[in-house]
Structure formats: C-alpha cells, structure tokens
Design a protein around this motif. Structure first.
Motif, PDB file in Angstrom:
ATOM      1  N   VAL A  58      -6.182  -7.758   2.568  1.00  0.00           N
ATOM      2  CA  VAL A  58      -4.959  -7.161   3.123  1.00  0.00           C
ATOM      3  C   VAL A  58      -5.173  -6.255   4.331  1.00  0.00           C
ATOM      4  N   GLU A  59      -6.433  -5.947   4.701  1.00  0.00           N
ATOM      5  CA  GLU A  59      -6.649  -4.934   5.737  1.00  0.00           C
ATOM      6  C   GLU A  59      -6.029  -5.304   7.083  1.00  0.00           C
ATOM      7  N   ASP A  60      -5.998  -6.598   7.432  1.00  0.00           N
ATOM      8  CA  ASP A  60      -5.453  -6.999   8.726  1.00  0.00           C
ATOM      9  C   ASP A  60      -4.095  -7.679   8.613  1.00  0.00           C
ATOM     10  N   MET A  61      -3.527  -7.664   7.413  1.00  0.00           N
ATOM     11  CA  MET A  61      -2.236  -8.323   7.223  1.00  0.00           C
ATOM     12  C   MET A  61      -1.084  -7.423   7.641  1.00  0.00           C
ATOM     13  N   GLU A  62      -0.058  -8.016   8.215  1.00  0.00           N
ATOM     14  CA  GLU A  62       1.155  -7.265   8.519  1.00  0.00           C
ATOM     15  C   GLU A  62       2.001  -7.193   7.259  1.00  0.00           C
ATOM     16  N   GLY A  63       2.862  -6.200   7.232  1.00  0.00           N
ATOM     17  CA  GLY A  63       3.759  -6.068   6.092  1.00  0.00           C
ATOM     18  C   GLY A  63       3.308  -5.007   5.111  1.00  0.00           C
ATOM     19  N   PRO A  64       4.185  -4.636   4.191  1.00  0.00           N
ATOM     20  CA  PRO A  64       3.876  -3.587   3.208  1.00  0.00           C
ATOM     21  C   PRO A  64       2.644  -3.933   2.370  1.00  0.00           C
ATOM     22  N   ILE A  65       1.774  -2.975   2.203  1.00  0.00           N
ATOM     23  CA  ILE A  65       0.526  -3.209   1.466  1.00  0.00           C
ATOM     24  C   ILE A  65       0.815  -3.659   0.029  1.00  0.00           C
ATOM     25  N   VAL A  66       1.732  -2.962  -0.637  1.00  0.00           N
ATOM     26  CA  VAL A  66       1.994  -3.275  -2.045  1.00  0.00           C
ATOM     27  C   VAL A  66       2.477  -4.716  -2.181  1.00  0.00           C
ATOM     28  N   ARG A  67       3.401  -5.108  -1.311  1.00  0.00           N
ATOM     29  CA  ARG A  67       3.932  -6.476  -1.395  1.00  0.00           C
ATOM     30  C   ARG A  67       2.832  -7.501  -1.132  1.00  0.00           C
ATOM     31  N   ASN A  68       1.981  -7.228  -0.157  1.00  0.00           N
ATOM     32  CA  ASN A  68       0.882  -8.152   0.147  1.00  0.00           C
ATOM     33  C   ASN A  68      -0.071  -8.290  -1.040  1.00  0.00           C
ATOM     34  N   ILE A  69      -0.385  -7.168  -1.662  1.00  0.00           N
ATOM     35  CA  ILE A  69      -1.293  -7.189  -2.814  1.00  0.00           C
ATOM     36  C   ILE A  69      -0.667  -7.967  -3.969  1.00  0.00           C
ATOM     37  N   GLN A  70       0.606  -7.697  -4.222  1.00  0.00           N
ATOM     38  CA  GLN A  70       1.270  -8.382  -5.338  1.00  0.00           C
ATOM     39  C   GLN A  70       1.378  -9.890  -5.109  1.00  0.00           C
ATOM     40  N   SER A  71       1.668 -10.289  -3.877  1.00  0.00           N
ATOM     41  CA  SER A  71       1.847 -11.721  -3.616  1.00  0.00           C
ATOM     42  C   SER A  71       0.524 -12.476  -3.687  1.00  0.00           C
ATOM     43  N   HIS A  72      -0.598 -11.806  -3.350  1.00  0.00           N
ATOM     44  CA  HIS A  72      -1.903 -12.480  -3.365  1.00  0.00           C
ATOM     45  C   HIS A  72      -2.642 -12.328  -4.697  1.00  0.00           C
ATOM     46  N   LYS A 117       0.641  -0.665  -6.548  1.00  0.00           N
ATOM     47  CA  LYS A 117       0.687   0.646  -5.869  1.00  0.00           C
ATOM     48  C   LYS A 117      -0.666   1.335  -5.916  1.00  0.00           C
ATOM     49  N   GLN A 118      -1.333   1.237  -7.051  1.00  0.00           N
ATOM     50  CA  GLN A 118      -2.645   1.877  -7.189  1.00  0.00           C
ATOM     51  C   GLN A 118      -3.669   1.230  -6.255  1.00  0.00           C
ATOM     52  N   TYR A 119      -3.649  -0.088  -6.165  1.00  0.00           N
ATOM     53  CA  TYR A 119      -4.559  -0.773  -5.236  1.00  0.00           C
ATOM     54  C   TYR A 119      -4.210  -0.449  -3.786  1.00  0.00           C
ATOM     55  N   ALA A 120      -2.916  -0.329  -3.490  1.00  0.00           N
ATOM     56  CA  ALA A 120      -2.503   0.036  -2.126  1.00  0.00           C
ATOM     57  C   ALA A 120      -3.097   1.389  -1.746  1.00  0.00           C
ATOM     58  N   ALA A 157      10.521  -1.768  10.844  1.00  0.00           N
ATOM     59  CA  ALA A 157       9.190  -2.392  10.976  1.00  0.00           C
ATOM     60  C   ALA A 157       8.436  -2.274   9.664  1.00  0.00           C
ATOM     61  N   ASP A 158       7.513  -3.190   9.477  1.00  0.00           N
ATOM     62  CA  ASP A 158       6.762  -3.206   8.219  1.00  0.00           C
ATOM     63  C   ASP A 158       5.741  -2.087   8.159  1.00  0.00           C
ATOM     64  N   ILE A 159       5.491  -1.627   6.947  1.00  0.00           N
ATOM     65  CA  ILE A 159       4.458  -0.621   6.701  1.00  0.00           C
ATOM     66  C   ILE A 159       3.112  -1.321   6.618  1.00  0.00           C
ATOM     67  N   ASP A 160       2.069  -0.684   7.125  1.00  0.00           N
ATOM     68  CA  ASP A 160       0.732  -1.244   6.925  1.00  0.00           C
ATOM     69  C   ASP A 160      -0.237  -0.137   6.552  1.00  0.00           C
ATOM     70  N   ALA A 161      -1.523  -0.406   6.589  1.00  0.00           N
ATOM     71  CA  ALA A 161      -2.514   0.552   6.108  1.00  0.00           C
ATOM     72  C   ALA A 161      -2.921   1.575   7.156  1.00  0.00           C
ATOM     73  N   ASP A 162      -2.393   1.465   8.367  1.00  0.00           N
ATOM     74  CA  ASP A 162      -2.797   2.368   9.453  1.00  0.00           C
ATOM     75  C   ASP A 162      -1.788   3.483   9.654  1.00  0.00           C
ATOM     76  N   LEU A 163      -2.295   4.686   9.864  1.00  0.00           N
ATOM     77  CA  LEU A 163      -1.412   5.801  10.188  1.00  0.00           C
ATOM     78  C   LEU A 163      -0.828   5.592  11.589  1.00  0.00           C
ATOM     79  N   ASP A 164       0.393   6.054  11.774  1.00  0.00           N
ATOM     80  CA  ASP A 164       1.128   5.881  13.035  1.00  0.00           C
ATOM     81  C   ASP A 164       0.534   6.800  14.105  1.00  0.00           C
ATOM     82  N   ARG A 165      -0.162   6.216  15.072  1.00  0.00           N
ATOM     83  CA  ARG A 165      -0.846   7.008  16.109  1.00  0.00           C
ATOM     84  C   ARG A 165       0.131   7.834  16.941  1.00  0.00           C
ATOM     85  N   ASP A 166       1.294   7.270  17.257  1.00  0.00           N
ATOM     86  CA  ASP A 166       2.282   8.017  18.050  1.00  0.00           C
ATOM     87  C   ASP A 166       2.755   9.252  17.300  1.00  0.00           C
TER      88      ASP A 166
END
Length: 360
Positions: free
Chosen positions: A147-161, A170-173, A218-227
């Motif tokens: 999931v590190e390079d996937m777009e979209g919410p982390i929790v949803r990506n983890i659950q779908s895969h 949520k805990q894995y996210a 926009a989708d949430i991902d694992a990176d903090l918003d630099r702006d």
C-alpha cells in the motif's frame, strides 16, 4: 459384524484452537501436549499417538494455506481445499492479528531485513515465540509494500487487498503510517504509552494531516501534507511578544472560573512556555528529524509540565480549546481565514493526541 456408518465430505475442517497454536509458533509436538492438557483424550477416547497425527494433519493444512494467506483474495478462488466463507474469514483475520507487545517494539522502525534479524531480542523481551514474531513482522512488511505507493485511503486499500475487519485495517494503517513517517516511539519517556495510544494518534493524523485529508475530496494516503506542514510555520506569529501577552490574558481570564485557583495560577505562570512548545512543535513538523520526535516533544514539553503541575484531563482539554478560540480574535487571523483553517487543522489533532497520551 455390526453396521458401520460412513460419512464422506470434501469440506476442510479447521479447528480454531489448533490454528491459534500454529499461529503462536508452537511445534506440532508442543501443540499436541497443549491440546492434551485440555482433556481432549479423556473426552474423545483417543490415544496420544492419534492426537499427534491429528495435530500434524492440521499443521500440514495450515502450511499449505499459508501462501494463500499472503494474498487473501486467492484463498476464495483456490480449488485445492473446500473451506466455507466463514472459516476463510476466520483464517485471514487470525493470521493478520498481532500481539500489542510485539508491535510496540517494532512501531516506527524500518521494516528492513536488518530489523528482522533483531526479532530474537523482541521474542525474548515479549515472551512471544520467534516464529510468531517473524509472521507478524512479515505481515507488516507485506502490507506496507503493497500500500505504500497506492493512491486512496490506507484503510480501504488494506481491507480490499487483505480482507481484514475495519478495526484490524485501522491498526495496520497506523503501523504503515508510522513506518512510512518513521516516528520515534522508543524513547524512555514514551514507554508508558501503549499501542492503542499510538494507533489512535496515527488515525487522527491520517484524517487531518495527510495529503488532501482536510476539507478536500482528494484521497487520503500515507504521506503528511507538505503544504500544510509548510503553513504551520506561520503560527510562529503567536510567539511575538505583544500577541503572546494578549493571548495569555484572553486564555487565562476565560479559564479563571473553570479551573482550581492553583491550576489557574500555574496556567498564568507557564502559559508562554506551553505556548512556545505547542507552536515550535507545529513549526518543526516540516523537518523530518523534528517530525520524528513529535511524540517525545509533546510528552516532554507539554504533557510532563502539565502533569507535574497537577493539571487534570479536563484542565488540559479546556486550556487547548481556549487557546485555539482566543487566536481567532486576533486581527491577523481574522484577515487570513486560511490561517484559521491551518490552526484548526493542527489543533484538532494535537489536542486529541495530547488528551489520549495524558495518562499514567
């Protein structure tokens, strides 16, 4: 010769208790003894040898399934073993569950081969079998890689895969988020914090501080918003002498009647040092080294002084709420609605994380 009743079926039977023993890292022999202690031989009339063969049979099944459990959607599509949907769900959920004490030792560390070699120490420290520690580490690494390079919410990506429950997703996210941002959770003063404290804080950061997570579709991902991290430096204006004096007066006068006289006096004498800590933590988030120390800084510079002064949970909650409200009365904030938005975005998560960590 008497009648013999024979039942033939092709559904694979899964014993959850034996599965748990396998997940815990026990050998088949050890698992057999563990089952024996439950009184199974007396209940069934079986011999110890039969119990060992039964256990070995289960272990062979679990070993066959393990590769499929690495990619859970394949479990439903395989034709080798007929496993009911509910049993599949249990197999996946249990396989990806983890021990909090093991995660506490791994949290924030890089999921590298070098750290995998240190699992012997974690096993000794936590009294969790090495095989179980390795399974948990490899699960974290596998999920992180996926999931590190996937777009979209982390929790949803983890659950779908990985087809895990909402709570486990949520805990894995949180674990992915910590590994990605390398927050340091190993300092001595942080040892009182437990995994649910950190997973809660990670969830707050994911919801409010990551790319596109605030007031955006926009989708949430694992990176903090630099702006957003860049904009946090504008809060340094709160440390200007005139602004700081006015801020202190507004907050302390508002709280005077809602806290004890002792806490009120402490708020007044320590307002500037607490405000400086709060603003400097925000301004430092843009730098990776300071960001790594976020939890240590919150405890050392904000929570510990409040705890030593005898502040209660409600005192901190009221202080942080008034701290934010008072800022909005300043002309500089009123002229820049964007600055109010940045402050609210920061204070919401800072407050929730601080209150979550404010315990013995």
């Amino acid at each position: 010769m008497g009648d013999i009743n024979v039942f033939v079926g092709n559904t694979t039977l899964i014993d959850p208790e034996v599965y748990q023993l396998w997940l815990d890292g026990l050998s088949a022999q050890e698992a057999m003894y563990a089952r024996q202690h439950t009184g199974i031989l007396r209940k069934t009339g079986a011999s110890q040898e039969m119990l060992l063969h039964d256990t070995l049979d289960y272990y062979r099944t679990f070993s066959m399934l393990e590769k499929l459990l690495h990619i859970p959607p394949q479990l439903a599509n395989q034709t080798l073993l007929q496993i009911p949907p509910e049993a599949q769900k249990m197999l996946i959920e249990k396989y990806y569950e983890f021990d909090f004490q093991v995660v506490r030792e791994m949290l924030g560390k890089k999921l590298s081969s070098k750290n995998r070699k240190d699992l012997d120490d974690i096993s000794d420290k936590t009294n969790v079998r090495l095989r179980s520690c390795r399974r948990q580490f490899d699960n974290f690494k596998r999920v992180f890689k996926m999931v590190e390079d996937m777009e979209g919410p982390i929790v949803r990506n983890i659950q779908s895969h990985y087809l895990v429950s909402d709570e486990l997703g949520k805990q894995y996210a949180a674990i992915v988020f910590f590994a990605n941002n390398r927050f340091d959770t190993g300092k001595k003063r942080l040892q009182y914090l437990i995994v649910p404290d950190f997973t809660y804080c990670a969830d707050e950061m994911i919801k409010n501080w990551t790319s596109g997570s605030f007031g955006s579709k926009a989708d949430i991902d694992a990176d903090l918003d630099r702006d957003f991290l860049q904009e946090l430096r504008d809060l340094k204006m709160l440390l200007d002498k005139d602004t700081s004096d006015q801020h202190k007066t507004l907050v302390c006068s508002e709280l005077q009647t809602s806290v004890s006289p002792r806490v009120s006096a402490d708020m007044e004498s320590n307002f500037k040092s607490l405000s400086r800590a709060l603003v400097n933590i925000a301004a430092g988030m843009i730098h990776s080294k300071e960001r790594r120390d976020f939890f240590n800084d919150v405890v050392e510079k904000f929570i510990d002084p409040c705890r030593q002064a005898g502040w209660k949970y409600e005192d901190i909650k009221n202080f942080l709420a008034q701290y934010e409200l008072a800022c909005q009365k300043f002309e500089a904030f009123q002229r820049q609605p964007r600055l109010i938005s940045v402050l609210e975005r920061y204070m919401k998560t800072f407050t929730n994380c601080t209150l979550k960590m404010y315990h013995s």
